[in-house]
Design a protein around this motif. Structure first.
Motif, PDB file in Angstrom:
ATOM      1  N   ASP A  16      -0.870  -0.824   9.543  1.00 23.65           N
ATOM      2  CA  ASP A  16      -0.747   0.612   9.750  1.00 23.65           C
ATOM      3  C   ASP A  16       0.235   1.155   8.710  1.00 23.65           C
ATOM      4  OD1 ASP A  16       0.028   2.683  12.608  1.00 23.65           O
ATOM      5  OD2 ASP A  16      -1.788   2.583  11.385  1.00 23.65           O
ATOM      6  N   TYR A  17      -0.183   2.173   7.961  1.00 24.82           N
ATOM      7  CA  TYR A  17       0.708   2.756   6.958  1.00 24.82           C
ATOM      8  C   TYR A  17       0.866   4.253   7.207  1.00 24.82           C
ATOM      9  CZ  TYR A  17       0.356  -1.545   4.272  1.00 24.82           C
ATOM     10  OH  TYR A  17       0.431  -2.847   3.869  1.00 24.82           O
ATOM     11  N   TRP A  18       2.064   4.743   6.860  1.00 24.37           N
ATOM     12  CA  TRP A  18       2.371   6.163   7.016  1.00 24.37           C
ATOM     13  C   TRP A  18       2.767   6.771   5.674  1.00 24.37           C
ATOM     14  CZ3 TRP A  18       1.798   8.803  11.550  1.00 24.37           C
ATOM     15  CH2 TRP A  18       1.643   8.040  12.718  1.00 24.37           C
ATOM     16  N   GLY A  19       2.386   8.031   5.478  1.00 16.95           N
ATOM     17  CA  GLY A  19       2.866   8.770   4.328  1.00 16.95           C
ATOM     18  C   GLY A  19       4.291   9.236   4.550  1.00 16.95           C
ATOM     19  N   GLN A  20       4.855   9.865   3.515  1.00 15.17           N
ATOM     20  CA  GLN A  20       6.251  10.274   3.567  1.00 15.17           C
ATOM     21  C   GLN A  20       6.439  11.572   4.340  1.00 15.17           C
ATOM     22  OE1 GLN A  20       4.229  10.768   1.060  1.00 15.17           O
ATOM     23  NE2 GLN A  20       4.675  12.758   0.088  1.00 15.17           N
ATOM     24  N   GLY A  21       5.367  12.269   4.622  1.00 16.04           N
ATOM     25  CA  GLY A  21       5.446  13.519   5.354  1.00 16.04           C
ATOM     26  C   GLY A  21       5.495  14.710   4.414  1.00 16.04           C
ATOM     27  N   CYS A  38      -4.066  13.182   1.134  1.00 17.81           N
ATOM     28  CA  CYS A  38      -3.325  11.919   1.224  1.00 17.81           C
ATOM     29  C   CYS A  38      -4.144  10.843   0.531  1.00 17.81           C
ATOM     30  CB  CYS A  38      -3.076  11.549   2.677  1.00 17.81           C
ATOM     31  SG  CYS A  38      -2.345   9.925   2.920  1.00 17.81           S
ATOM     32  N   ALA A  39      -3.588  10.297  -0.545  1.00 13.05           N
ATOM     33  CA  ALA A  39      -4.278   9.278  -1.318  1.00 13.05           C
ATOM     34  C   ALA A  39      -3.613   7.930  -1.113  1.00 13.05           C
ATOM     35  CB  ALA A  39      -4.269   9.649  -2.803  1.00 13.05           C
ATOM     36  N   THR A  70       3.710  24.885  12.671  1.00 11.61           N
ATOM     37  CA  THR A  70       4.830  24.468  11.823  1.00 11.61           C
ATOM     38  C   THR A  70       5.336  23.098  12.240  1.00 11.61           C
ATOM     39  OG1 THR A  70       5.527  26.750  11.383  1.00 11.61           O
ATOM     40  CG2 THR A  70       7.194  25.017  11.139  1.00 11.61           C
ATOM     41  N   ALA A  71       5.390  22.183  11.285  1.00  7.49           N
ATOM     42  CA  ALA A  71       5.820  20.802  11.555  1.00  7.49           C
ATOM     43  C   ALA A  71       5.804  20.033  10.241  1.00  7.49           C
ATOM     44  CB  ALA A  71       4.889  20.132  12.557  1.00  7.49           C
ATOM     45  N   VAL A  72       6.307  18.810  10.306  1.00  7.52           N
ATOM     46  CA  VAL A  72       6.089  17.866   9.213  1.00  7.52           C
ATOM     47  C   VAL A  72       4.803  17.117   9.527  1.00  7.52           C
ATOM     48  CG1 VAL A  72       6.964  15.870   7.962  1.00  7.52           C
ATOM     49  CG2 VAL A  72       8.553  17.640   8.774  1.00  7.52           C
ATOM     50  N   TYR A  73       3.891  17.093   8.577  1.00  6.39           N
ATOM     51  CA  TYR A  73       2.598  16.453   8.760  1.00  6.39           C
ATOM     52  C   TYR A  73       2.612  15.098   8.042  1.00  6.39           C
ATOM     53  CZ  TYR A  73       0.581  20.586  10.860  1.00  6.39           C
ATOM     54  OH  TYR A  73       0.303  21.624  11.719  1.00  6.39           O
ATOM     55  N   TYR A  74       2.158  14.078   8.755  1.00  2.00           N
ATOM     56  CA  TYR A  74       2.158  12.714   8.242  1.00  2.00           C
ATOM     57  C   TYR A  74       0.731  12.173   8.192  1.00  2.00           C
ATOM     58  CZ  TYR A  74       7.166  12.684   9.296  1.00  2.00           C
ATOM     59  OH  TYR A  74       8.510  12.966   9.339  1.00  2.00           O
ATOM     60  N   CYS A  75       0.419  11.530   7.093  1.00  2.00           N
ATOM     61  CA  CYS A  75      -0.846  10.830   6.942  1.00  2.00           C
ATOM     62  C   CYS A  75      -0.689   9.416   7.512  1.00  2.00           C
ATOM     63  CB  CYS A  75      -1.182  10.776   5.456  1.00  2.00           C
ATOM     64  SG  CYS A  75      -2.565   9.739   5.026  1.00  2.00           S
ATOM     65  N   ASN A  76      -1.728   8.922   8.139  1.00  2.00           N
ATOM     66  CA  ASN A  76      -1.720   7.572   8.691  1.00  2.00           C
ATOM     67  C   ASN A  76      -3.034   6.882   8.382  1.00  2.00           C
ATOM     68  OD1 ASN A  76      -2.737   5.960  11.397  1.00  2.00           O
ATOM     69  ND2 ASN A  76      -0.627   5.495  10.847  1.00  2.00           N
ATOM     70  N   THR A  77      -2.964   5.615   7.967  1.00  2.00           N
ATOM     71  CA  THR A  77      -4.198   4.889   7.701  1.00  2.00           C
ATOM     72  C   THR A  77      -4.098   3.471   8.251  1.00  2.00           C
ATOM     73  OG1 THR A  77      -3.510   3.990   5.568  1.00  2.00           O
ATOM     74  CG2 THR A  77      -4.539   6.158   5.540  1.00  2.00           C
ATOM     75  N   VAL A 131       0.852  -1.183   0.000  1.00  2.00           N
ATOM     76  CA  VAL A 131       0.000   0.000   0.000  1.00  2.00           C
ATOM     77  C   VAL A 131       0.890   1.237   0.000  1.00  2.00           C
ATOM     78  CG1 VAL A 131      -1.700   1.309   1.310  1.00  2.00           C
ATOM     79  CG2 VAL A 131      -1.880  -1.180   1.185  1.00  2.00           C
ATOM     80  N   GLN A 132       0.536   2.199  -0.804  1.00  2.00           N
ATOM     81  CA  GLN A 132       1.288   3.448  -0.864  1.00  2.00           C
ATOM     82  C   GLN A 132       0.378   4.605  -0.464  1.00  2.00           C
ATOM     83  OE1 GLN A 132       1.070   1.580  -3.967  1.00  2.00           O
ATOM     84  NE2 GLN A 132       2.672   0.295  -3.100  1.00  2.00           N
ATOM     85  N   LEU A 133       0.960   5.548   0.277  1.00  2.00           N
ATOM     86  CA  LEU A 133       0.265   6.781   0.642  1.00  2.00           C
ATOM     87  C   LEU A 133       1.033   7.943   0.026  1.00  2.00           C
ATOM     88  CD1 LEU A 133      -0.510   6.240   4.425  1.00  2.00           C
ATOM     89  CD2 LEU A 133      -1.921   5.667   2.456  1.00  2.00           C
TER      90      LEU A 133
END
Length: 123
Positions: A111-116, A22-23, A90-97, A2-4
């Protein structure tokens, strides 16, 4: 697999707005909770907002009333609309699914994480 893929970060002045997307794609049987986290260097990653498959939402106190999380189940995509941004956002935002993946006759959750994506709010 799975890719985010995240998009929408950038530099904005205080009081401005940004929309993160985030797709999710790949071998997806189902997607349950989707969420956004953020992390400053040297700090723990913290939950910003989450949304269930049915649309129930949860927000960190620091962003309530300013951020809105939503999702499009048909597109396997989660969004974060951020308004009235502050320098402390201000931060790096990460998607999680939480993704259900079929393994034989079973469905297993992973559990998957995006690259930020970097969000910088200038004062």
């Amino acid at each position: 697999q799975v890719q985010l893929v995240e998009s929408g970060g950038g530099l904005v002045q205080a009081g401005g707005s940004l929309r993160l997307s985030c797709a999710a794609s790949g071998s997806i049987f189902s997607i349950n909770t989707m969420g956004w986290y953020r992390q400053d260097p040297g700090k723990r990653r913290e939950l910003v907002a989450s949304i269930s498959r049915g649309g129930s939402t949860n927000y960190a106190d620091a962003v309530k009333g300013r951020f809105t999380i939503s999702r499009d189940n048909a597109k396997n995509t989660v969004y974060l609309q951020m308004s009235s941004l502050k320098p402390e956002d201000t931060a790096v935002y990460y998607c999680n699914t939480h993704v259900g993946v079929r393994v034989g006759v079973l469905v297993e959750e992973y559990d998957y994480w995006g690259q930020g994506t970097q969000v910088t709010v200038s004062s």
